[in-house]
Design a protein around this motif. Structure first.
Motif, short mmCIF file in Angstrom:
data_model
loop_
_atom_site.label_atom_id
_atom_site.label_comp_id
_atom_site.label_asym_id
_atom_site.label_seq_id
_atom_site.Cartn_x
_atom_site.Cartn_y
_atom_site.Cartn_z
N GLN A 66 31.66 40.80 56.80
CA GLN A 66 31.97 39.55 55.87
C GLN A 66 30.42 39.14 55.61
OE1 GLN A 66 33.17 36.55 59.35
NE2 GLN A 66 34.73 36.42 57.63
N GLN A 67 29.62 40.09 55.88
CA GLN A 67 28.10 39.77 55.64
C GLN A 67 27.80 40.42 54.75
OE1 GLN A 67 24.97 39.98 58.73
NE2 GLN A 67 26.03 38.36 60.46
N SER A 123 34.64 41.86 49.88
CA SER A 123 35.00 40.67 49.76
C SER A 123 36.56 40.90 49.14
CB SER A 123 34.59 39.71 48.44
OG SER A 123 34.39 40.33 47.33
N ILE A 124 36.97 41.50 48.43
CA ILE A 124 38.11 41.80 48.29
C ILE A 124 38.93 42.43 49.13
CG2 ILE A 124 39.92 42.31 46.82
CD1 ILE A 124 38.49 42.75 44.43
N LEU A 125 38.29 42.62 50.17
CA LEU A 125 38.80 43.95 51.53
C LEU A 125 39.42 43.11 52.39
CD1 LEU A 125 39.90 46.62 52.40
CD2 LEU A 125 37.42 46.96 53.37
N VAL A 126 38.39 42.25 52.63
CA VAL A 126 37.87 41.32 53.56
C VAL A 126 39.39 40.36 53.18
CG1 VAL A 126 36.80 39.37 54.58
CG2 VAL A 126 35.30 41.53 54.14
N ALA A 127 39.59 39.64 52.25
CA ALA A 127 41.14 39.01 52.06
C ALA A 127 41.61 39.70 52.36
CB ALA A 127 40.63 37.99 50.44
N GLY A 128 41.97 40.45 51.86
CA GLY A 128 43.93 41.74 52.42
C GLY A 128 43.18 41.44 54.31
N GLU A 147 36.58 50.31 51.71
CA GLU A 147 36.00 50.04 49.77
C GLU A 147 36.19 49.27 49.38
OE1 GLU A 147 40.78 52.13 49.61
OE2 GLU A 147 40.42 50.62 48.92
N THR A 148 34.73 48.96 49.13
CA THR A 148 34.31 48.56 47.87
C THR A 148 35.19 47.78 47.30
OG1 THR A 148 32.99 49.69 46.52
CG2 THR A 148 31.60 49.12 49.15
N SER A 191 42.94 41.61 44.32
CA SER A 191 43.04 40.54 44.53
C SER A 191 43.88 41.17 45.24
CB SER A 191 43.79 39.57 43.89
OG SER A 191 44.04 38.64 45.12
N PHE A 192 44.32 40.70 46.22
CA PHE A 192 45.69 41.39 47.13
C PHE A 192 46.98 40.11 47.08
CE2 PHE A 192 42.63 44.49 49.08
CZ PHE A 192 43.98 45.56 48.29
N ASP A 193 46.52 38.87 46.97
CA ASP A 193 47.08 38.32 46.98
C ASP A 193 48.87 38.24 46.45
OD1 ASP A 193 44.98 36.49 47.79
OD2 ASP A 193 44.36 35.57 45.90
N ALA A 194 48.73 38.88 45.29
CA ALA A 194 49.71 38.88 44.91
C ALA A 194 51.25 40.52 45.48
CB ALA A 194 50.07 39.19 44.03
N MET A 195 50.13 40.58 46.23
CA MET A 195 51.06 41.62 46.89
C MET A 195 52.54 41.34 48.22
SD MET A 195 49.78 45.20 48.47
CE MET A 195 49.12 46.13 47.23
N PRO A 196 53.23 41.96 48.16
CA PRO A 196 54.51 40.91 49.50
C PRO A 196 53.60 41.64 50.90
CG PRO A 196 55.55 42.69 47.45
CD PRO A 196 53.79 42.48 47.07
#
Length: 483
Positions: free
Chosen positions: A182-183, A188-193, A221-222, A233-238
């Motif tokens: 988080q820091q 950021s993409i991995l954290v959201a996932g 993974e960066t 983004s991982f937002d669309a992944m089931p």
């Protein structure tokens, strides 16, 4: 105690010693007549360490009964550390900074080099953190602490503990894996996932619901690595697919990469190839990470590290240089199942309990181990079992079999040894085999192939046939992955 301690430090050090069993020592032994701190002051190579202990108000503690283990950085180690953190002298640290630093080098028990274990040690430091050791090159003069400090002189014994000298200062971990991610915006993409998959809280926590310290390993993974794989983004992944993907990046427990694999020596007589690989389990039960220490791309045969063995308060983090996805193309490790080293049998023969373990005997017993002098593996123990009717069986559990197809072969003693059908559950693996076939004393006989639909420990059963009751000597079963 002849010093002033902060309240938190007093509680910490009381906690160190409260659970430790006091051990006897003799003041007749010259090298154990002295308390640790008195002797540290006499060692000119540790004068900066002594100055740091004095500023941290820990000197008096190291002259109490203990026992303690002190990982002592030498003067050059401290000079390097001061330069790296932009300080000119020990005096430039605040009291809290130097106290936190020095407490991290002290364990509340006597831990000699013979007691070292790979990865985090079994005894924590004063504030509940752990020092991790790489002992793959030895424990006496080559152990590596936290991937950076070589222990070049170990087991310096005093009446109240033991000192190990080393060539670097250890930074105490200050963040959990989740807090570190988080820091650092590059994750950021991995954290959201991880958040969407419900795993971020686990990586943020220091202890589980039972109050036990969490120990995990994350292959991180960066954003740059994910962008290279076309992921913004991982937002669309089931959600189910995403959860499996994120769990695939997390291993239970924590250890350094040097502990992931070692040399498996070749044994041509039983079909074992030389290798430096291993199959690592993840939080995704039917997937695995393949690790080959000898490869330029050690992870799954295609991925390298950008940074590895980064110690956190709740585990270890590795940065990988490529997006990590599990597929059937990820290699699996050849499995060598040595019967005499596998105490998990069930034996379905009249008069012997199904949970009985084989005895060690050279001549007697229908279910026993014995040393075979003429074995291709010198001094090896083999397993003998004898059936007395049809459908009597031997069951043995093979650990950590990964999902997929394997060719299964066995090494056994040749002779007039009987007919057996190998089974997994209700499935037959290959045809009935006669264990007296062939012309060699030991042989690598292929039993068949089988494809496992899931990963895990697998229960194999050898069933005696009416055509010829079995009296068989088992050595090793080898499971070789089939693409």
């Amino acid at each position: 105690m002849a010093m002033k301690l902060t309240t938190i430090l007093l509680v910490v050090l009381a906690g160190i010693t409260a659970g430790c069993q006091r051990e006897d020592f003799s003041y007749q032994e010259k090298d154990r007549m002295f308390q640790m701190m008195d002797m540290l002051r006499a060692d000119t190579s540790l004068s900066l360490t002594v100055e740091a202990l004095d500023k941290a108000q820990l000197s008096g503690t190291l002259n109490t009964y203990g026992p303690f283990t002190f990982f002592a950085p030498d003067n050059q180690a401290f000079r390097n550390y001061l330069r790296n953190v932009g300080k000119a002298a020990i005096a430039d640290f605040t009291s809290e900074e130097i106290t936190t630093l020095m407490i991290y080098h002290i364990l509340g028990a006597r831990v000699r080099s013979a007691d070292f274990v790979p990865g985090p040690q079994t005894v924590s430091t004063g504030r509940g953190d752990y020092i991790a050791l790489d002992i793959s090159k030895g424990t006496k003069t080559e152990a590596l602490a936290n991937g950076k400090a070589r222990l070049y002189e170990t087991d310096i014994e005093y009446s109240n503990g033991v000192v190990h000298k080393m060539d670097a200062v250890l930074d105490p971990p200050v963040l959990t894996i989740g807090a570190f991610l988080q820091q650092n915006p590059q994750y950021s993409i991995l954290v959201a996932g991880l958040q969407r998959a419900g795993l971020m809280d686990t990586l943020m926590a220091l202890n589980n619901a039972q109050g036990e310290r969490i120990r995990l390993t994350l292959f991180a993974e960066t954003n740059e690595v994910l962008n290279a794989a076309g992921i913004t983004s991982f937002d669309a992944m089931p959600l189910g697919e995403l959860t499996e993907l994120m769990r695939y990046h997390i291993m239970p427990g924590s250890s350094f990469t040097s502990q992931y694999a070692g040399l498996t020596a070749a044994v041509p007589a039983i079909g074992v190839a030389e290798r430096w690989d291993n199959t690592l389990t993840t939080l995704s039960p039917n997937s695995h990470i393949y690790y080959d220490m000898a490869s330029q791309k050690p992870v799954n045969g295609t991925i390298d590290f950008r940074g590895s063995d980064i110690l956190m308060k709740n585990g270890v983090l590795h940065n990988v240089d490529k997006h990590m996805v599990f597929s059937s193309a990820v290699p699996r490790t050849q499995i060598t199942h040595v019967f005499s080293e596998t105490l998990n049998y069930a034996y379905g023969v009249n008069g012997i309990s199904p949970t009985a373990q084989p005895i060690i005997s050279t001549a007697a017993g229908r279910f026993r181990y014995f040393a075979e002098a003429s074995h291709s593996r010198a001094g090896a123990m083999v397993l003998f079992f004898e059936a007395d009717s049809k459908d009597d069986s031997l069951v043995s559990i093979v650990r950590n079999v990964r999902k997929g197809k394997y060719k299964i072969a066995i090494n056994y003693k040749n002779g007039n040894r009987g007919d057996l059908q190998l089974m997994y559950g209700q499935d037959k693996i290959g045809p009935v085999k006669n264990y007296g076939a062939g012309t060699t004393f030991y042989q690598n006989m292929e039993l068949g192939t089988y494809e496992f639909a899931t990963s895990g420990d697998k229960r194999f059963k050898w069933v005696s046939q009416a055509s010829k009751l079995a009296a068989v000597v088992m050595d090793v079963m080898v499971l070789t992955p089939v693409d």
